[in-house]
Enzyme design. Structure first.
Site, PDB file in Angstrom:
ATOM      1  N   LYS A  13       0.839  -1.213   0.000  1.00  0.00           N
ATOM      2  CA  LYS A  13       0.000   0.000   0.000  1.00  0.00           C
ATOM      3  C   LYS A  13       0.875   1.265   0.000  1.00  0.00           C
ATOM      4  CE  LYS A  13      -2.489  -1.062   3.717  1.00  0.00           C
ATOM      5  NZ  LYS A  13      -1.865  -2.351   4.071  1.00  0.00           N
ATOM      6  N   ARG A  87     -10.221   0.019   8.307  1.00  0.00           N
ATOM      7  CA  ARG A  87      -9.656  -1.301   8.570  1.00  0.00           C
ATOM      8  C   ARG A  87     -10.664  -2.264   9.172  1.00  0.00           C
ATOM      9  NH1 ARG A  87      -3.768  -0.041   8.634  1.00  0.00           N
ATOM     10  NH2 ARG A  87      -2.627  -1.935   9.007  1.00  0.00           N
ATOM     11  N   ARG A 127      11.457  -5.947   4.832  1.00  0.00           N
ATOM     12  CA  ARG A 127      11.267  -4.480   4.820  1.00  0.00           C
ATOM     13  C   ARG A 127      12.146  -3.817   5.875  1.00  0.00           C
ATOM     14  NH1 ARG A 127       5.319  -2.143   4.953  1.00  0.00           N
ATOM     15  NH2 ARG A 127       5.134  -3.333   6.882  1.00  0.00           N
ATOM     16  N   ARG A 162      10.999  -2.210  11.393  1.00  0.00           N
ATOM     17  CA  ARG A 162       9.891  -1.778  12.253  1.00  0.00           C
ATOM     18  C   ARG A 162       9.663  -2.833  13.323  1.00  0.00           C
ATOM     19  NH1 ARG A 162       4.755  -0.170   8.537  1.00  0.00           N
ATOM     20  NH2 ARG A 162       3.668  -1.367  10.129  1.00  0.00           N
ATOM     21  N   ARG A 173      -0.708  -9.419  13.037  1.00  0.00           N
ATOM     22  CA  ARG A 173      -1.261  -8.408  12.110  1.00  0.00           C
ATOM     23  C   ARG A 173      -2.007  -9.072  10.963  1.00  0.00           C
ATOM     24  NH1 ARG A 173       3.838  -5.400  10.398  1.00  0.00           N
ATOM     25  NH2 ARG A 173       2.482  -4.037   9.202  1.00  0.00           N
TER      26      ARG A 173
HETATM   27  P1  AMP Z   1       0.320  -0.013   9.063  1.00  0.00           P
HETATM   28  O1  AMP Z   1       1.507   0.886   9.019  1.00  0.00           O
HETATM   29  O2  AMP Z   1      -0.822   0.464   8.215  1.00  0.00           O
HETATM   30  O3  AMP Z   1       0.670  -1.451   8.834  1.00  0.00           O
HETATM   31  O4  AMP Z   1      -0.237   0.086  10.568  1.00  0.00           O
HETATM   32  C1  AMP Z   1       0.561  -0.284  11.679  1.00  0.00           C
HETATM   33  C2  AMP Z   1      -0.328  -0.469  12.895  1.00  0.00           C
HETATM   34  O5  AMP Z   1      -0.997   0.761  13.233  1.00  0.00           O
HETATM   35  C3  AMP Z   1      -1.451  -1.486  12.744  1.00  0.00           C
HETATM   36  O6  AMP Z   1      -1.002  -2.826  12.986  1.00  0.00           O
HETATM   37  C4  AMP Z   1      -2.435  -1.017  13.811  1.00  0.00           C
HETATM   38  O7  AMP Z   1      -2.010  -1.399  15.118  1.00  0.00           O
HETATM   39  C5  AMP Z   1      -2.309   0.499  13.705  1.00  0.00           C
HETATM   40  N1  AMP Z   1      -3.267   1.054  12.718  1.00  0.00           N
HETATM   41  C6  AMP Z   1      -2.987   1.564  11.484  1.00  0.00           C
HETATM   42  N2  AMP Z   1      -4.111   1.962  10.875  1.00  0.00           N
HETATM   43  C7  AMP Z   1      -5.126   1.709  11.732  1.00  0.00           C
HETATM   44  C8  AMP Z   1      -6.529   1.887  11.671  1.00  0.00           C
HETATM   45  N3  AMP Z   1      -7.142   2.372  10.578  1.00  0.00           N
HETATM   46  N4  AMP Z   1      -7.262   1.511  12.750  1.00  0.00           N
HETATM   47  C9  AMP Z   1      -6.682   1.005  13.854  1.00  0.00           C
HETATM   48  N5  AMP Z   1      -5.364   0.793  13.966  1.00  0.00           N
HETATM   49  C10 AMP Z   1      -4.591   1.139  12.922  1.00  0.00           C
END
Ligand code: AMP
Length: 201
Positions: A13, A87, A127, A162, A173
């Site tokens: 993404k 999400r 990554r 990360r 996740r």
């Molecule tokens: P990402 O960078 O999009 O993979 O997000 C990393 C983490 O941030 C996720 O595993 C969630 O813990 C949190 N997170 C990101 N976007 C959301 C969302 N829309 N709602 C709730 N938690 C989120």
């Protein structure tokens, strides 16, 4: 152009968002990036978000108001690209309500990145990211190796893995994605969904 990017963690993404936002001249609203910046800054939001992020779970309650506030800002008038939001069904409903209540233009397209589980694991485990929250440039140990000294080629920040890209959290996740997020694509009209896939259709 109002766009939503859907796809599993590691589907690409963030990578696709770079090209899309430049092509359309619209801001990328990446909830994961916003939350990581809050964690790094030690804000109240960051303190609350961290434990959920470390467990690979969705952060409850605080993300919807953050996105609603962001969509109301001036630079979103000509469009936006949501990356990592919505999400779950509640967030999707809240987005629809915000669009309606604030009189915003509706979602034009949902770009759905469908990638095999093996590929997702390969992409996430390799990554590496720049730890400078304002840069956040991403690398991959195989496809785009970081400089040997692990200093970001763009800003000189330290390139790291990360915390939530480590295997134990990745599993959680992906489970969260399967349980709460994957079904969202069904919510949008088929003609609004643009599928990008490395799998047979
Ligand atoms: P990402 O960078 O999009 O993979 O997000 C990393 C983490 O941030 C996720 O595993 C969630 O813990 C949190 N997170 C990101 N976007 C959301 C969302 N829309 N709602 C709730 N938690 C989120």
């Amino acid at each position: 152009m109002n766009l939503v990017l859907l796809g599993a963690p590691g589907a690409g993404k963030g990578t696709q968002a770079q090209g899309i936002k430049e092509a359309f001249g619209i801001p990328q609203i990446a909830t994961g990036d916003i939350l990581r910046a809050a964690v790094a800054a030690g804000t109240q939001v960051g303190l609350k978000a961290k434990s959920y992020m470390d467990r690979g779970e969705l952060v409850p309650d605080i993300v919807v108001p953050i996105v609603a506030e962001r969509l109301a800002q001036d630079d979103c008038r000509n469009g936006w690209l949501l990356d990592g939001f919505p999400r779950n069904a509640a967030q999707a409903g809240a987005l629809e309500a915000t669009i309606e209540e604030e009189g915003l233009a509706p979602i034009d397209r949902v770009v759905y990145l469908r990638v095999s589980a093996d590929e997702v694991v390969r992409r996430i485990s390799g990554r590496r990211v720049c730890s400078n929250a304002e840069c956040g440039n991403t690398y991959h140990v195989e496809f785009m190796p970081p400089p040997a000294d692990m200093k970001c080629g763009k800003c000189g920040g330290e390139v790291v893995q990360r915390d939530d890209d480590r295997p134990e959290t990745v599993r959680a996740r992906l489970e969260t994605y399967g349980r709460e997020t994957a079904e969202l694509v069904e919510r949008y009209p088929k003609q609004a969904v643009k599928l990008l896939s490395n799998l047979p259709i």
